[in-house]
Design a protein around this motif. Structure first.
Motif, PDB file in Angstrom:
ATOM      1  N   UNK A  82       0.844  -1.194   0.000  1.00  0.00           N
ATOM      2  CA  UNK A  82       0.000   0.000   0.000  1.00  0.00           C
ATOM      3  C   UNK A  82       0.878   1.241   0.000  1.00  0.00           C
ATOM      4  N   UNK A  83       0.321   2.324  -0.489  1.00  0.00           N
ATOM      5  CA  UNK A  83       1.031   3.599  -0.545  1.00  0.00           C
ATOM      6  C   UNK A  83       0.949   4.296   0.812  1.00  0.00           C
ATOM      7  N   UNK A  84       1.981   5.052   1.147  1.00  0.00           N
ATOM      8  CA  UNK A  84       2.045   5.725   2.435  1.00  0.00           C
ATOM      9  C   UNK A  84       1.826   7.237   2.296  1.00  0.00           C
ATOM     10  N   UNK A  85       2.390   7.836   1.276  1.00  0.00           N
ATOM     11  CA  UNK A  85       2.304   9.286   1.113  1.00  0.00           C
ATOM     12  C   UNK A  85       0.986   9.674   0.435  1.00  0.00           C
ATOM     13  N   UNK A  86       0.872  10.931   0.049  1.00  0.00           N
ATOM     14  CA  UNK A  86      -0.325  11.450  -0.613  1.00  0.00           C
ATOM     15  C   UNK A  86       0.006  11.800  -2.055  1.00  0.00           C
ATOM     16  N   UNK A  87      -0.837  11.365  -2.974  1.00  0.00           N
ATOM     17  CA  UNK A  87      -0.672  11.703  -4.388  1.00  0.00           C
ATOM     18  C   UNK A  87      -1.661  12.806  -4.749  1.00  0.00           C
ATOM     19  N   UNK A  88      -1.151  13.879  -5.326  1.00  0.00           N
ATOM     20  CA  UNK A  88      -1.992  14.960  -5.807  1.00  0.00           C
ATOM     21  C   UNK A  88      -2.001  14.969  -7.333  1.00  0.00           C
ATOM     22  N   UNK A  89      -3.175  15.076  -7.914  1.00  0.00           N
ATOM     23  CA  UNK A  89      -3.307  15.303  -9.348  1.00  0.00           C
ATOM     24  C   UNK A  89      -3.899  16.692  -9.534  1.00  0.00           C
TER      25      UNK A  89
END
Length: 280
Positions: A125-132
């Motif tokens: 699973x991903x830990x950080x935050x992805x912004x689009x």
């Protein structure tokens, strides 16, 4: 740094959910409380780096396997270095090496020495935050070329470490990095999307500002929004924003928050037969 000759994209398509491990990727793997061992992928199988031999501690007891991507030297599973978030270019290709994933699996030696990370509770699973950030032209603009995008927020790109003990991220506030910049973009499509990975925030309403330098009709302008984020920066989430560039202001038309890549699996890792102990 998230760019350079060794940067490559694990994103196979045009959406962040189109992801898979590729040749030359490397993960770190903790067995119980031992130091992490680097495992590399040749496109088919995973194997320890530098011809290191790894054994199961024993054949009967359950053992905890903690894996993380990308590999970094980590002596303790409570303090795993996370990638730098600097140097992103706004493309899916550039964020792949900034991405940080973790997985935990508790298993016994009952499957021929294989370790699996392939279930809802054990997959990566991903830990950080992805912004689009998806930009569109306002009605009063003709041609629009975006030259520079700047995000500013408390510790938005500061160095950080991850703890498997409680699933928390510790930020290096003494070396705070509050500004993340994409420049030399020169993209002029009518609707253009940029992708950025940032540190998640525990603040209920983190103040994240957005500044865009752009060109239209041969002149350069600066547009600004004092508050891009309305619902926090949530770890492991994919936050999509639609932004209209209108004169010197940015209008946030919409925001959507989705789970990011839930259930990403990893091919089996084969560990050598259990090491013989004095009790056997």
């Amino acid at each position: 740094n998230c760019q350079g000759e060794n940067s490559k994209s694990r994103y196979a398509g045009t959406e962040p959910s189109d992801v898979s491990f590729v040749k030359d990727d490397a993960i770190g793997l903790f067995i119980d409380e031992k130091q992490a061992v680097e495992w590399g992928y040749d496109g088919t199988d995973w194997s320890p780096a530098d011809n290191e031999i790894v054994y199961w501690p024993d054949k009967t007891n359950p053992h905890t396997f903690r894996a993380f991507y990308p590999y970094a030297l980590a002596t303790s599973y409570t303090e795993v270095p996370m990638p730098s978030l600097l140097g992103q270019t706004g493309t899916l290709a550039s964020i792949s090496i900034c991405d940080f994933l973790v997985a935990i699996s508790e298993q016994t030696y009952t499957a021929g020495g294989f370790v699996h990370f392939d279930g809802d509770d054990t997959s990566f699973r991903h830990v950080s935050t992805l912004l689009q950030l998806s930009f569109q032209k306002g009605s009063e603009l003709n041609d629009l070329t975006i030259h520079k995008i700047t995000l500013e927020g408390n510790n938005i790109a500061s160095p950080s470490t991850y703890s498997f003990e409680d699933g928390t991220v510790s930020l290096d506030t003494e070396n705070s990095i509050d500004v993340l910049t994409i420049d030399q973009t020169s993209l002029s499509e009518k609707n253009t999307s940029f992708y950025l990975i940032v540190n998640a925030s525990q603040e209920e309403n983190p103040m994240v500002s957005l500044t865009v330098e752009y060109e239209t009709n041969g002149k350069t302008y600066v547009a600004h929004s004092a508050s891009l984020v309305q619902a926090g920066l949530q770890g492991g989430m994919y936050q999509k924003y639609t932004i209209t560039v209108q004169n010197s202001s940015l209008i946030i038309d919409g925001a959507e928050i989705l789970p990011w890549g839930v259930g990403e699996t990893l091919d089996n890792i084969e560990i050598n037969g259990a090491e013989k102990t004095d009790s056997e």
